[in-house]
Design a protein around this motif. Sequence first.
Motif, PDB file in Angstrom:
ATOM      1  N   LEU A 121       0.843  -1.193   0.000  1.00  0.00           N
ATOM      2  CA  LEU A 121       0.000   0.000   0.000  1.00  0.00           C
ATOM      3  C   LEU A 121       0.879   1.243   0.000  1.00  0.00           C
ATOM      4  CD1 LEU A 121      -2.825   1.357   0.273  1.00  0.00           C
ATOM      5  CD2 LEU A 121      -2.526   1.196   2.765  1.00  0.00           C
ATOM      6  N   HIS A 122       0.558   2.188  -0.888  1.00  0.00           N
ATOM      7  CA  HIS A 122       1.318   3.438  -0.952  1.00  0.00           C
ATOM      8  C   HIS A 122       0.339   4.589  -1.168  1.00  0.00           C
ATOM      9  CE1 HIS A 122       5.200   5.582  -1.646  1.00  0.00           C
ATOM     10  NE2 HIS A 122       4.411   6.409  -2.322  1.00  0.00           N
ATOM     11  N   PHE A 149      -2.275   0.132  -4.739  1.00  0.00           N
ATOM     12  CA  PHE A 149      -2.337  -1.167  -4.081  1.00  0.00           C
ATOM     13  C   PHE A 149      -2.446  -2.230  -5.167  1.00  0.00           C
ATOM     14  CE2 PHE A 149      -6.709   0.226  -4.554  1.00  0.00           C
ATOM     15  CZ  PHE A 149      -7.399  -0.913  -4.940  1.00  0.00           C
ATOM     16  N   ALA A 150      -1.847  -3.394  -4.914  1.00  0.00           N
ATOM     17  CA  ALA A 150      -1.755  -4.430  -5.951  1.00  0.00           C
ATOM     18  C   ALA A 150      -1.272  -3.754  -7.227  1.00  0.00           C
ATOM     19  CB  ALA A 150      -3.089  -5.148  -6.115  1.00  0.00           C
ATOM     20  N   ASP A 151      -2.006  -3.897  -8.341  1.00  0.00           N
ATOM     21  CA  ASP A 151      -1.609  -3.206  -9.568  1.00  0.00           C
ATOM     22  C   ASP A 151      -2.616  -2.117  -9.917  1.00  0.00           C
ATOM     23  OD1 ASP A 151      -3.679  -4.906 -10.116  1.00  0.00           O
ATOM     24  OD2 ASP A 151      -2.854  -5.673 -12.003  1.00  0.00           O
ATOM     25  N   HIS A 152      -3.251  -1.549  -8.902  1.00  0.00           N
ATOM     26  CA  HIS A 152      -4.309  -0.550  -9.102  1.00  0.00           C
ATOM     27  C   HIS A 152      -3.868   0.845  -8.682  1.00  0.00           C
ATOM     28  CE1 HIS A 152      -7.135  -3.702 -10.097  1.00  0.00           C
ATOM     29  NE2 HIS A 152      -6.916  -4.302  -8.931  1.00  0.00           N
ATOM     30  N   ARG A 153      -4.537   1.847  -9.297  1.00  0.00           N
ATOM     31  CA  ARG A 153      -4.285   3.255  -9.000  1.00  0.00           C
ATOM     32  C   ARG A 153      -5.617   3.942  -8.713  1.00  0.00           C
ATOM     33  NH1 ARG A 153       0.168   5.567 -12.590  1.00  0.00           N
ATOM     34  NH2 ARG A 153      -1.369   7.154 -13.125  1.00  0.00           N
ATOM     35  N   LEU A 154      -5.730   4.546  -7.546  1.00  0.00           N
ATOM     36  CA  LEU A 154      -6.942   5.262  -7.152  1.00  0.00           C
ATOM     37  C   LEU A 154      -6.594   6.723  -6.919  1.00  0.00           C
ATOM     38  CD1 LEU A 154      -9.957   5.266  -6.246  1.00  0.00           C
ATOM     39  CD2 LEU A 154      -9.118   4.718  -3.938  1.00  0.00           C
ATOM     40  N   PHE A 155      -7.302   7.610  -7.622  1.00  0.00           N
ATOM     41  CA  PHE A 155      -7.107   9.058  -7.472  1.00  0.00           C
ATOM     42  C   PHE A 155      -8.344   9.668  -6.825  1.00  0.00           C
ATOM     43  CE2 PHE A 155      -8.095  13.319  -8.993  1.00  0.00           C
ATOM     44  CZ  PHE A 155      -6.929  14.021  -8.728  1.00  0.00           C
ATOM     45  N   ILE A 156      -8.122  10.507  -5.812  1.00  0.00           N
ATOM     46  CA  ILE A 156      -9.213  11.249  -5.172  1.00  0.00           C
ATOM     47  C   ILE A 156      -8.749  12.686  -5.016  1.00  0.00           C
ATOM     48  CG2 ILE A 156     -10.764  11.391  -3.192  1.00  0.00           C
ATOM     49  CD1 ILE A 156      -9.777   8.508  -2.488  1.00  0.00           C
ATOM     50  N   GLY A 157      -9.459  13.626  -5.629  1.00  0.00           N
ATOM     51  CA  GLY A 157      -9.038  15.022  -5.544  1.00  0.00           C
ATOM     52  C   GLY A 157     -10.214  15.966  -5.572  1.00  0.00           C
ATOM     53  N   LEU A 213     -11.108  -0.182   1.254  1.00  0.00           N
ATOM     54  CA  LEU A 213     -10.514  -1.361   0.646  1.00  0.00           C
ATOM     55  C   LEU A 213     -10.512  -2.425   1.729  1.00  0.00           C
ATOM     56  CD1 LEU A 213      -9.108  -2.703  -1.770  1.00  0.00           C
ATOM     57  CD2 LEU A 213      -6.921  -1.938  -0.810  1.00  0.00           C
ATOM     58  N   GLU A 214     -11.381  -3.403   1.558  1.00  0.00           N
ATOM     59  CA  GLU A 214     -11.604  -4.418   2.588  1.00  0.00           C
ATOM     60  C   GLU A 214     -10.293  -5.018   3.067  1.00  0.00           C
ATOM     61  OE1 GLU A 214     -14.372  -8.048   2.315  1.00  0.00           O
ATOM     62  OE2 GLU A 214     -15.429  -6.421   1.283  1.00  0.00           O
ATOM     63  N   GLY A 215     -10.126  -5.026   4.374  1.00  0.00           N
ATOM     64  CA  GLY A 215      -8.953  -5.620   4.972  1.00  0.00           C
ATOM     65  C   GLY A 215      -7.724  -4.743   4.985  1.00  0.00           C
ATOM     66  N   LYS A 216      -7.790  -3.552   4.334  1.00  0.00           N
ATOM     67  CA  LYS A 216      -6.608  -2.693   4.258  1.00  0.00           C
ATOM     68  C   LYS A 216      -6.837  -1.312   4.861  1.00  0.00           C
ATOM     69  CE  LYS A 216      -3.201  -3.347   3.160  1.00  0.00           C
ATOM     70  NZ  LYS A 216      -2.105  -3.934   3.989  1.00  0.00           N
ATOM     71  N   PHE A 217      -7.854  -0.596   4.402  1.00  0.00           N
ATOM     72  CA  PHE A 217      -8.031   0.767   4.900  1.00  0.00           C
ATOM     73  C   PHE A 217      -9.454   1.252   4.704  1.00  0.00           C
ATOM     74  CE2 PHE A 217      -6.543   1.516   0.461  1.00  0.00           C
ATOM     75  CZ  PHE A 217      -7.626   2.254  -0.012  1.00  0.00           C
ATOM     76  N   MET A 218      -9.790   2.288   5.446  1.00  0.00           N
ATOM     77  CA  MET A 218     -10.987   3.082   5.212  1.00  0.00           C
ATOM     78  C   MET A 218     -10.569   4.545   5.339  1.00  0.00           C
ATOM     79  SD  MET A 218     -14.718   3.048   7.097  1.00  0.00           S
ATOM     80  CE  MET A 218     -15.234   1.496   6.348  1.00  0.00           C
TER      81      MET A 218
END
Length: 317
Positions: A121-122, A149-157, A213-218
């Motif tokens: 996780l980054h 996370f994994a091979d995914h990219r999530l942007f929130i702005g 993200l279940e099991g990782k963060f909220m």
Amino acid sequence: MAVLARPCTLLLVCSFVLVVAVVAQPVPPNFVTIQPGKFSKRNYEIVCQDKNKKKPGCQVSCPSKCPDECVVHCPSCKAMCMCDLPGQVCGDPRFTGGDGNTFYFHGRKDMDFCLLSDPDLHINAHFVGKRNSAMNREFTWVQALGILFADHRLFIGVQKTVTWDNDVDRLVITFDDQPVYMQTEEKARWASSSSPALSITRTKMANGVVVELEGKFMIMVNAVPITEEDSRVHNYGVTPDDSLAHLDLAFKFYSLSDDVHGVLGQTYRPDYVNKMDVRAKMPVMGGAPNFSSSNLFSVDCHVTRFGRGAAADVAVV
């Protein structure tokens, strides 16, 4: 409020009240079950009600210093401003770390910094800012998150906004570079088809979501402006051409390695030693070059952990 160790506390705004209880003392803290409640809001009044209706609930008022919202610990009928709780990143960014201590990290405007880095996780943050020449310093705020996370990219702005309107949604969310579209109604929910563990739920009609993200963060995300009153009190020097819209954030992490790092992440390490003067009015964390990233989705900060070790190979499903 109690001192928080790993994991951090989940927050949700009044418009989607969540019950939070933290016991200070050992690691990890002992959490009371988190339950959603029903609410009404008139003059900051909130009604908490047990979802099973076994208890009559209670009615409390948000502290007057809360700008718009607060969170309520329904079992004790206590209300607190969101930015007074552990696990938050608010304003000119004020952090509360995993050790329960509050500090400021100013960074630099128009730059990206690593908030948390772990093998799987980054999280980077993009800062916007404004220089006050009279004070010879730069005020900064978090404008966007880049989450890997994994091979995914999530942007929130949040979009740059001249005149702020609470009823107009200014959040921008993309997942793997594709726009995330959500209905503008409270509790509207989006779930990823490629990563079913990821979901986003609106906490209000505009400018507020919870990302899980279940099991990782909220992460609770609120898009807010700098108001004229904020500018007057803190000498921000805001001008009419930009409301300096930014994100107020609250984190809960479900599983972090002992080697986690980043501005916020390092405070969750079992060997973390806080070297700041916690008695100071504004304890400031330095070392910005250690946390600087070349862009919002880069993992090239000096303290990066992402992709290292066996944990990075765990599939997120």
